[in-house]
Motif scaffolding. Structure first.
Motif, PDB file in Angstrom:
ATOM      1  N   ASP A 103      46.735  41.893  33.560  1.00  0.00           N
ATOM      2  CA  ASP A 103      46.207  40.635  34.105  1.00  0.00           C
ATOM      3  C   ASP A 103      45.482  40.847  35.430  1.00  0.00           C
ATOM      4  N   ALA A 104      45.951  41.810  36.228  1.00  0.00           N
ATOM      5  CA  ALA A 104      45.308  42.057  37.526  1.00  0.00           C
ATOM      6  C   ALA A 104      43.890  42.581  37.330  1.00  0.00           C
ATOM      7  N   ALA A 105      43.717  43.495  36.368  1.00  0.00           N
ATOM      8  CA  ALA A 105      42.377  44.021  36.084  1.00  0.00           C
ATOM      9  C   ALA A 105      41.482  42.923  35.544  1.00  0.00           C
ATOM     10  N   HIS A 106      42.031  42.080  34.687  1.00  0.00           N
ATOM     11  CA  HIS A 106      41.272  40.949  34.142  1.00  0.00           C
ATOM     12  C   HIS A 106      40.773  40.054  35.274  1.00  0.00           C
ATOM     13  N   ALA A 107      41.638  39.775  36.233  1.00  0.00           N
ATOM     14  CA  ALA A 107      41.272  38.908  37.352  1.00  0.00           C
ATOM     15  C   ALA A 107      40.215  39.561  38.245  1.00  0.00           C
ATOM     16  N   ARG A 108      40.350  40.870  38.476  1.00  0.00           N
ATOM     17  CA  ARG A 108      39.364  41.567  39.312  1.00  0.00           C
ATOM     18  C   ARG A 108      37.984  41.526  38.675  1.00  0.00           C
ATOM     19  N   LEU A 109      37.921  41.767  37.373  1.00  0.00           N
ATOM     20  CA  LEU A 109      36.618  41.761  36.703  1.00  0.00           C
ATOM     21  C   LEU A 109      36.018  40.363  36.690  1.00  0.00           C
ATOM     22  N   ALA A 110      36.848  39.354  36.433  1.00  0.00           N
ATOM     23  CA  ALA A 110      36.345  37.977  36.433  1.00  0.00           C
ATOM     24  C   ALA A 110      35.774  37.609  37.795  1.00  0.00           C
ATOM     25  N   GLN A 111      36.460  38.022  38.854  1.00  0.00           N
ATOM     26  CA  GLN A 111      35.971  37.735  40.211  1.00  0.00           C
ATOM     27  C   GLN A 111      34.669  38.480  40.494  1.00  0.00           C
ATOM     28  N   LEU A 112      34.593  39.726  40.046  1.00  0.00           N
ATOM     29  CA  LEU A 112      33.380  40.521  40.260  1.00  0.00           C
ATOM     30  C   LEU A 112      32.183  39.886  39.571  1.00  0.00           C
ATOM     31  N   GLU A 138      35.594  49.603  37.010  1.00  0.00           N
ATOM     32  CA  GLU A 138      36.641  48.653  36.607  1.00  0.00           C
ATOM     33  C   GLU A 138      36.800  48.630  35.096  1.00  0.00           C
ATOM     34  N   ILE A 139      35.718  48.543  34.367  1.00  0.00           N
ATOM     35  CA  ILE A 139      35.855  48.445  32.906  1.00  0.00           C
ATOM     36  C   ILE A 139      36.287  49.764  32.280  1.00  0.00           C
ATOM     37  N   TYR A 140      36.204  50.884  33.041  1.00  0.00           N
ATOM     38  CA  TYR A 140      36.699  52.165  32.538  1.00  0.00           C
ATOM     39  C   TYR A 140      38.152  52.412  32.931  1.00  0.00           C
ATOM     40  N   GLY A 141      38.741  51.471  33.674  1.00  0.00           N
ATOM     41  CA  GLY A 141      40.087  51.702  34.171  1.00  0.00           C
ATOM     42  C   GLY A 141      40.116  52.814  35.204  1.00  0.00           C
ATOM     43  N   ALA A 142      38.999  52.983  35.922  1.00  0.00           N
ATOM     44  CA  ALA A 142      38.869  54.109  36.848  1.00  0.00           C
ATOM     45  C   ALA A 142      38.660  53.658  38.285  1.00  0.00           C
ATOM     46  N   TYR A 143      38.944  52.383  38.576  1.00  0.00           N
ATOM     47  CA  TYR A 143      38.675  51.875  39.922  1.00  0.00           C
ATOM     48  C   TYR A 143      39.935  51.764  40.766  1.00  0.00           C
ATOM     49  N   THR A 144      41.087  51.809  40.150  1.00  0.00           N
ATOM     50  CA  THR A 144      42.337  51.659  40.888  1.00  0.00           C
ATOM     51  C   THR A 144      42.894  53.025  41.268  1.00  0.00           C
ATOM     52  N   TRP A 189      35.058  42.609  26.909  1.00  0.00           N
ATOM     53  CA  TRP A 189      36.187  43.345  27.498  1.00  0.00           C
ATOM     54  C   TRP A 189      37.345  42.399  27.787  1.00  0.00           C
ATOM     55  N   SER A 190      37.042  41.251  28.350  1.00  0.00           N
ATOM     56  CA  SER A 190      38.082  40.292  28.722  1.00  0.00           C
ATOM     57  C   SER A 190      38.776  39.719  27.492  1.00  0.00           C
ATOM     58  N   ARG A 191      38.071  39.657  26.364  1.00  0.00           N
ATOM     59  CA  ARG A 191      38.659  39.166  25.118  1.00  0.00           C
ATOM     60  C   ARG A 191      39.340  40.278  24.331  1.00  0.00           C
TER      61      ARG A 191
END
Length: 247
Positions: A103-112, A138-144, A189-191
């Motif tokens: 959910d945290a990644a989903h929220a970060r992408l939505a905000q971006l 972010e969409i690669y799971g490589a930003y955190t 991605w979000s879906r």
């Protein structure tokens, strides 16, 4: 309070130097004066030398007997190698992250997407480089800070290709095309649509690959067999062949 960066010093120096190459502060062919750079970064020469050895092995810098350390130049063979690696890694990484993100990644992408993919950023194309970086990582799971090995390798390849793209983001039309593609990919991605994310992302990065190959005169040569093979996975090989035929 923001989280402190507790990584080893060499890792932090390496990230800073990669960033300077990617955003053009260090230009291809430019000589790097290590004593000046050490003073700017507030570090001693020893960790800096170790960092340059690492980055030279990654292809960011080269060492010449007389000039010393120099920023690596741009070349068509490197673009082909990086393009092949991008198509092999990035769509797969995006597919996995689309299905498994939290959910945290989903929220970060939505905000971006909401805050940094507006008409305002489209009117300031010079600022889009960092926005583009945030989106892709972010969409690669490589930003955190907790990256998988796939995420880590995908990030390294993406960042090496990024230095070839500086000129591209000076054109507002290019930014508009990319923001439109980002919105589409983010929706898939979000879906958690892994199939759709993988294909849309492959098509999106292939546009960047073709543009860069053409800018370096690569359209005048026969398509690289490796790139052709991986492009065929997404039905993009005919475009490479037609580009070569036109050249």
């Amino acid at each position: 309070m923001s989280t402190l960066d507790t990584r080893p010093l060499i890792d932090r120096i390496a990230d800073e130097l990669r960033a300077r190459v990617m955003d053009g502060r260090l230009k291809p062919g430019q000589r790097v004066r290590q004593e000046d750079l050490a003073a700017q970064l507030g570090v001693s020469r020893t960790p800096l030398r170790e960092t340059f050895r690492r980055l030279e092995s990654e292809g960011w810098f080269v060492t010449h007997a007389r000039q010393g350390v120099v920023v690596a130049g741009l070349s068509l063979p490197e673009v082909i190698e990086l393009a092949t690696a991008r198509l092999a890694l990035e769509p797969t990484a995006a597919r996995i992250a689309a299905v498994t993100h939290d959910d945290a990644a989903h929220a970060r992408l939505a905000q971006l997407i909401e805050q940094r993919h507006s008409s305002e950023i489209e009117s300031r194309p010079g600022e889009f480089q960092e926005v583009n970086r945030e989106f892709h990582l972010e969409i690669y799971g490589a930003y955190t800070g907790h990256m998988s090995e796939l995420g880590r390798q995908t990030r390294l390849v993406w960042e090496k290709f990024a230095r070839y793209r500086l000129y591209y983001w000076q054109d507002r039309q290019h930014v508009c095309l990319s923001t439109d593609a980002h919105r589409k990919i983010a929706d898939l991605w979000s879906r958690r649509d892994g199939d759709g994310t993988e294909l849309a992302l492959a098509q999106h990065i292939f546009d960047a690959i073709v543009d860069q190959i053409e800018s370096l005169g690569g359209g005048e040569h026969a398509p690289d067999p490796g790139l052709l093979t991986i492009a065929a996975r997404y039905g993009l090989d005919d475009r490479l062949r037609s580009m070569s035929a036109a050249g």
